[in-house]
Scaffold this motif. Structure first.
Motif, PDB file in Angstrom:
ATOM      1  N   ALA A  37      39.052  -7.902  -1.394  1.00  0.00           N
ATOM      2  CA  ALA A  37      39.118  -9.000  -2.367  1.00  0.00           C
ATOM      3  C   ALA A  37      37.901  -9.892  -2.253  1.00  0.00           C
ATOM      4  CB  ALA A  37      40.382  -9.811  -2.134  1.00  0.00           C
ATOM      5  N   ALA A  38      37.479 -10.138  -1.003  1.00  0.00           N
ATOM      6  CA  ALA A  38      36.323 -11.024  -0.791  1.00  0.00           C
ATOM      7  C   ALA A  38      35.059 -10.414  -1.376  1.00  0.00           C
ATOM      8  CB  ALA A  38      36.148 -11.271   0.707  1.00  0.00           C
ATOM      9  N   LEU A  93      31.673 -10.469  -8.302  1.00  0.00           N
ATOM     10  CA  LEU A  93      31.943 -11.126  -9.586  1.00  0.00           C
ATOM     11  C   LEU A  93      31.161 -12.426  -9.720  1.00  0.00           C
ATOM     12  CD1 LEU A  93      35.745 -10.723 -10.325  1.00  0.00           C
ATOM     13  CD2 LEU A  93      33.828 -10.068 -11.774  1.00  0.00           C
ATOM     14  N   ALA A  94      31.105 -13.177  -8.599  1.00  0.00           N
ATOM     15  CA  ALA A  94      30.351 -14.434  -8.604  1.00  0.00           C
ATOM     16  C   ALA A  94      28.881 -14.169  -8.915  1.00  0.00           C
ATOM     17  CB  ALA A  94      30.498 -15.124  -7.251  1.00  0.00           C
ATOM     18  N   ALA A 119      34.874  -8.165  -3.712  1.00  0.00           N
ATOM     19  CA  ALA A 119      35.001  -8.137  -5.178  1.00  0.00           C
ATOM     20  C   ALA A 119      34.690  -9.486  -5.784  1.00  0.00           C
ATOM     21  CB  ALA A 119      36.416  -7.714  -5.554  1.00  0.00           C
ATOM     22  N   THR A 120      35.205 -10.541  -5.130  1.00  0.00           N
ATOM     23  CA  THR A 120      34.952 -11.899  -5.624  1.00  0.00           C
ATOM     24  C   THR A 120      33.464 -12.216  -5.558  1.00  0.00           C
ATOM     25  OG1 THR A 120      37.119 -12.538  -4.788  1.00  0.00           O
ATOM     26  CG2 THR A 120      35.598 -14.324  -5.340  1.00  0.00           C
ATOM     27  N   ALA A 121      32.829 -11.838  -4.452  1.00  0.00           N
ATOM     28  CA  ALA A 121      31.387 -12.111  -4.300  1.00  0.00           C
ATOM     29  C   ALA A 121      30.590 -11.401  -5.387  1.00  0.00           C
ATOM     30  CB  ALA A 121      30.924 -11.641  -2.923  1.00  0.00           C
ATOM     31  N   THR A 124      35.596  -4.428 -10.312  1.00  0.00           N
ATOM     32  CA  THR A 124      34.513  -5.406 -10.143  1.00  0.00           C
ATOM     33  C   THR A 124      33.186  -4.839 -10.628  1.00  0.00           C
ATOM     34  OG1 THR A 124      35.627  -6.293  -8.223  1.00  0.00           O
ATOM     35  CG2 THR A 124      33.304  -6.823  -8.469  1.00  0.00           C
ATOM     36  N   ALA A 169      39.891  -2.355  -6.769  1.00  0.00           N
ATOM     37  CA  ALA A 169      39.225  -3.657  -6.971  1.00  0.00           C
ATOM     38  C   ALA A 169      37.725  -3.473  -7.100  1.00  0.00           C
ATOM     39  CB  ALA A 169      39.535  -4.590  -5.810  1.00  0.00           C
ATOM     40  N   TYR A 170      37.145  -2.595  -6.255  1.00  0.00           N
ATOM     41  CA  TYR A 170      35.698  -2.350  -6.339  1.00  0.00           C
ATOM     42  C   TYR A 170      35.309  -1.795  -7.708  1.00  0.00           C
ATOM     43  CZ  TYR A 170      35.679  -2.855  -1.282  1.00  0.00           C
ATOM     44  OH  TYR A 170      35.812  -3.328  -0.022  1.00  0.00           O
TER      45      TYR A 170
END
Lengths: 454, 169
Positions: free
Chosen positions: B18-19, B25-26, B21-23, A15, A11-12
């Motif tokens: 996941a958190a 991406l945001a 990664a989401t941050a 991303t 995921a990293y």
């Protein structure tokens, strides 16, 4: 058995890949925006620079309006002559801030002149075939743009020839005198270029000036008394439409008699004979102070050395021209007086013989008397060319058809009075009157205008 | 125990993973949005500047077409004649201190499709021997014409040029 290590932290990685793509896009967008802004700003600055260049072109053409270059202007002398002529108009003004027009090579350069939005500078370069190119470079916020145009050097008479009677000094038209145009009233326009006299042009009595009157700077320099006529009217309200004030005095001609003096080959050192006689191409010795009292016919040129007081008091016929040696002596010592019954005709009336072949080529001039006081009086009558002297007085019943102009060359007064008739005939005038120096005017050639010129 | 722990770790991303990664991406999306917004604004400003240059040049072209002084009455004092400069202009100084909105083209005609834009024209007569010095209105043959172009009341461009009396006037 070991767990596959590849799934951990994927995921990293994903991303970070997406993030770097986004950052790259953001950077590209930012860069593109900055470029767009810079481009617009550049466009505005370029437009300003072009406006400065165009402004400079308009300014230069205005300042060069009516400017004359010396008669000897060629490629070799262009830079010096242009620097002198242009410098006379720009050097010492606040525009150049202490700098000067600089001559160099085949042209001149004008240092930068500041404007509220930038500046402009100019250069005039000889480009052959009696032409020069005026290039003006405008500058705004570090950007420059240039425009240029070619100027044609055209030989031309002084602007004083555009008037029927032009005087550097005050002009008085009085009595029953008349200044008329043979072909058109406009031929009989008058000008006084003085600004140092309280009155530049004085119209009085029943005098008639068929054309318009021009003074310099202020129409109040013209005074009217009695019931004179100007521009075809005696109504003061309508006359005002025929009075003009120009900002700058038109240029007056320079005189050069060096080509005429050698044509007077017969020196007169004794008083003229009292019996009927014919003289040819005479040169009157300085200090002779002759008076022509008897019937005399003088053919060709009369060259008068200075000082001299020459008088025509009897019946005389002059077929040709009268020229004086340029003088700086007091006017009282240098006079020409045409009185009695004098008739004068142009060089074209001379016979086509060898002794007159040179003088017949010197057309368009009747009297050329720099440094002399010239009076026309009595029953003088003439059909001849331009009359020019330092001081001119027309009196009595003198009548003359002048194929050219009457020009007062100095600040001395020019006076037309009595019952004098001066008829100006421009159509029959010589385009290059003898003894007057032709200078060059500069005429912009519209089709040669271009942007981005050198 | 060891075996159970291993089984849990094998089941996809962790919550923290996941958190983060989401941050990230945001953050990227935010940066991208800001860049797009800034780019749009910059392009708009650039387009405005281009329009403003065009409108200033239209006034310049119009000025070139106009006589320096009133052709009917050369002694008419500088400034708009008796009629409104919005409807009648026959010489350069009629444009003095006039604002046109909608703006005018090189022929003096309104450009009705350019709503929001305005051209304000001011003039100062200049000493021919020192262009930095102003003289009384109408007292010289050289005028500095200033054109301020604005969009919805906000100035976009201010520029100027010299206009001179022509030799034929």
């Amino acid at each position: 058995m070991k767990r596959p290590r590849t799934s951990r932290g994927f995921a990293y990685v994903l991303t970070l890949i997406l993030l770097s793509i986004m950052m790259t896009l953001a950077a590209a967008l930012t860069n593109s925006s900055a470029l767009s802004m810079a481009s617009s700003s550049n466009l505005a600055d370029a437009a300003k620079a072009r406006l400065e260049a165009e402004s400079g072109m308009a300014f230069m053409l205005t300042r060069m309006r009516g400017m004359r270059l010396a008669a000897n202007t060629t490629e070799a002398t262009f830079a010096a002559n242009m620097a002198a002529a242009l410098g006379a108009r720009l050097n010492g003004t606040g525009n150049l801030g202490g700098a000067s027009v600089i001559a160099g090579g085949t042209g001149v350069s004008v240092p930068a002149i500041a404007t509220p939005d930038g500046s402009f500078s100019a250069a005039l370069i000889w480009c052959g075939d009696n032409r020069c190119r005026l290039s003006v470079t405008g500058s705004a916020r570090g950007l420059t743009r240039s425009v240029s145009i070619e100027l044609l050097l055209t030989p031309r008479n002084s602007a004083a020839f555009d008037y029927g009677l032009a005087s550097l000094g005050p002009l008085s038209v009085s009595g029953n005198s008349r200044i008329l145009g043979v072909n058109s009233p406009s031929e009989a326009s008058v000008l006084s270029a003085t600004t140092s006299d309280a009155v530049a042009v004085s119209l009085s009595g029943s005098a008639i000036v068929a054309g318009d009157a021009t003074v310099v700077q202020d129409p109040r320099f013209l005074t009217i008394s009695g019931s004179p006529s100007l521009g075809g009217t005696s109504n003061p309200l309508l006359m005002a439409q025929h009075i003009h004030a120009v900002a700058e005095a038109p240029d007056f001609p320079q005189v050069d008699v060096s080509a005429l003096a050698p044509l007077a080959t017969n020196r007169l050192t004794t008083q003229p004979p009292t019996q009927t006689t014919t003289l040819t191409n005479i040169r009157i010795a300085a200090g002779l102070n002759p008076t022509f009292t008897s019937d005399v016919i003088i053919n060709g040129i009369i060259y008068v050395e200075a000082p001299n007081n020459v008088q025509f008091a009897g019946k005389a016929v002059i077929n040709g021209m009268v020229v004086t040696e340029p003088s700086t002596q007091p006017l009282s010592a240098c006079t020409l007086r045409f009185g009695g019954n004098v008739e004068a005709y142009g060089v074209e009336t001379l016979p086509a013989t060898a002794e007159f072949s040179a003088i017949r080529a010197q057309t368009g001039t009747f009297v050329l008397a720099p440094g002399f006081d010239v009076t026309f009086a009595g029953n003088f009558s003439a059909i001849n060319g331009t009359i020019a002297a330092d001081k001119l007085t027309f009196a009595g019943t003198a009548t003359g058809t002048v194929k050219g102009a009457v020009i007062g060359l100095s600040p001395e007064a020019t006076s037309v009075g009595g019952s004098v008739d001066i008829l100006v005939d421009r159509q029959g005038a010589s385009p290059h009157p003898a003894g007057f120096v032709q200078t060059f005017t500069l005429t912009p050639q519209g089709t040669t205008y271009r942007e981005g010129g050198q | 125990m060891t075996c159970n722990t291993r089984r849990r770790g094998r089941g996809g991303f962790s919550l923290i993973e996941a958190a983060i990664a989401t941050a990230l991406l945001a953050l990227g999306v935010t940066a991208l949005m800001l860049a797009v917004q800034s780019g749009t604004a910059a392009n708009g400003a650039g387009r405005k500047m281009t329009q403003a240059v065009f409108l200033a040049q239209e006034i310049r072209e119009w000025a070139l077409r106009l006589p320096f002084v009133d052709p009917q009455d050369p002694n008419n004092p500088p400034g708009p004649d008796g009629s409104s400069p919005q409807t009648f202009v026959d010489d350069l100084n009629d444009l003095m201190n006039v604002t046109y909105s909608p703006p005018r083209d090189a022929y003096g005609s309104p450009m009705t499709d350019m709503t929001g834009w305005s051209q304000t024209i001011t003039m100062t007569w200049r000493d021919p021997n020192n262009l930095s010095t102003t003289v009384a209105n109408g007292a010289s043959d050289i005028v500095r014409v200033r054109v301020n172009v604005a969009f919805k009341g906000q100035e976009v461009l201010s520029t100027g040029f010299l206009a001179v009396r022509r030799s034929t006037e």
